[in-house]
Design an enzyme around this catalytic site. Sequence first.
Site, PDB file in Angstrom:
ATOM      1  N   ASP A 160      12.876   5.083  -3.577  1.00 18.61           N
ATOM      2  CA  ASP A 160      12.418   4.893  -5.223  1.00 18.61           C
ATOM      3  C   ASP A 160      13.119   3.845  -6.245  1.00 18.61           C
ATOM      4  O   ASP A 160      12.902   4.631  -7.538  1.00 18.61           O
ATOM      5  CB  ASP A 160      11.505   6.108  -5.675  1.00 18.61           C
ATOM      6  CG  ASP A 160      10.903   6.164  -4.136  1.00 18.61           C
ATOM      7  OD1 ASP A 160      10.529   5.772  -2.811  1.00 18.61           O
ATOM      8  OD2 ASP A 160      10.598   7.039  -3.841  1.00 18.61           O
ATOM      9  N   GLU A 205       1.427   1.754  -0.970  1.00 22.02           N
ATOM     10  CA  GLU A 205       2.010   2.099  -2.134  1.00 22.02           C
ATOM     11  C   GLU A 205       3.104   1.572  -3.491  1.00 22.02           C
ATOM     12  O   GLU A 205       3.409   0.033  -2.414  1.00 22.02           O
ATOM     13  CB  GLU A 205       2.060   3.508  -1.993  1.00 22.02           C
ATOM     14  CG  GLU A 205       3.353   3.860  -0.941  1.00 22.02           C
ATOM     15  CD  GLU A 205       3.914   4.749   0.137  1.00 22.02           C
ATOM     16  OE1 GLU A 205       3.251   5.947  -0.175  1.00 22.02           O
ATOM     17  OE2 GLU A 205       4.272   5.241   0.617  1.00 22.02           O
TER      18      GLU A 205
HETATM   19  O1  FUB Z   1       9.707   9.338  -2.644  1.00 24.02           O
HETATM   20  C1  FUB Z   1       8.724  10.115  -2.283  1.00 24.02           C
HETATM   21  C2  FUB Z   1       7.330   8.885  -1.649  1.00 24.02           C
HETATM   22  O2  FUB Z   1       8.367   8.449  -1.131  1.00 24.02           O
HETATM   23  C3  FUB Z   1       7.668   7.808  -2.398  1.00 24.02           C
HETATM   24  O3  FUB Z   1       5.934   8.261  -3.481  1.00 24.02           O
HETATM   25  C4  FUB Z   1       6.462   6.473  -1.711  1.00 24.02           C
HETATM   26  O4  FUB Z   1       6.766   5.740  -2.699  1.00 24.02           O
HETATM   27  C5  FUB Z   1       7.723   6.574  -0.696  1.00 24.02           C
HETATM   28  O5  FUB Z   1       8.869   6.120  -0.926  1.00 24.02           O
END
Ligand code: FUB
Length: 319
Positions: A43, A210
């Site tokens: 991320d 997301e």
């Molecule tokens: O790294 C945790 C989670 O995995 C993130 O919040 C999502 O976007 C995914 O990348």
Amino acid sequence: MKKCCMFLFLACLIAIAGCNSSNIGKLDSIEPAHPLIDGLFADPSVVVHDGYLYIYATIDPWGGNELALLKTIDMINFERLQLNWPTKQACTSPTSNEHTVWAPSVIKGTDGKFYMYVSVGSEVWVGKADKPEGPWHNPLGDKPLIPGDFRDGVHEIDAEAFIDDDGQAYLYWGSGWNWVNGHCLVVKLGKDMCSFASEVKEVTPEGYFEAPFMVKNNGKYYLMYSDGKCINDTYKVRYAIGDNPFGPFKQAENSPILKSDPKNDVYGPGHHSVLKYNNKWYIFYHRHALPYNPEELTRQICVDRMEFDSKGMIKNIDF
Ligand code: FUB
């Protein structure tokens, strides 16, 4: 003698400046999908300041009690720095859950301060600092910006700020639960960057799960986002285009633009951020570490060039 000392002094200054000169333009020479650093991070959110590139990232698997901060001046050597905030301890509320600190987004505000939007548990917290390295503090005291129970059915994570050309800031965020029904919400931020200045609007585009990221190019608004499961090779980056920050956003015909490519050993690329540097666009994202092991969250950070074609579409990223 005086002249000689002055000359030596100037020569030293020039040498020191030379050693410190920024080489982050070397972004261009990094191989596609090649991990920038050995560690397991995900991320990525990037900021360039005083010639240094800073990468804020989730520590894999699934975050930790804090975030990772990596600093480089040459895109080769990365220094790992310790952030004083956020920590799980400092960011716990009655509506957070056992999840850890993850998915940071850092932006320089129009006031020259740095703002961080970070998921802790299943909610979003905001931090403020004078410098990318901190010290950071929560301008809201001990409260989250977006509590875990903000809206039914929305996983309140993955917030990302965007500042339009007129200086108005927006915050995009949201995911779904159990890998389905992702929701993308947007709101105008107040001048303090830590209050809401409009109604919250749902702008979920087709194929959204997301990790929203807003990019503006030639007057168009490109809402980029991730879809699929981050734990495996279904994860990918899509985008949709709109005429203003509140949409509506229509998914582009060539979306997704970044996806798994087993022939080139690329699995589950996603949760990206975009940097415009020296008039070129770069996409930072994570992909699974090798050898690929589905269900294991071991991700690494990469960077590739991102380009727009003559029709204003984001070109597909090939390896
Ligand atoms: O790294 C945790 C989670 O995995 C993130 O919040 C999502 O976007 C995914 O990348």
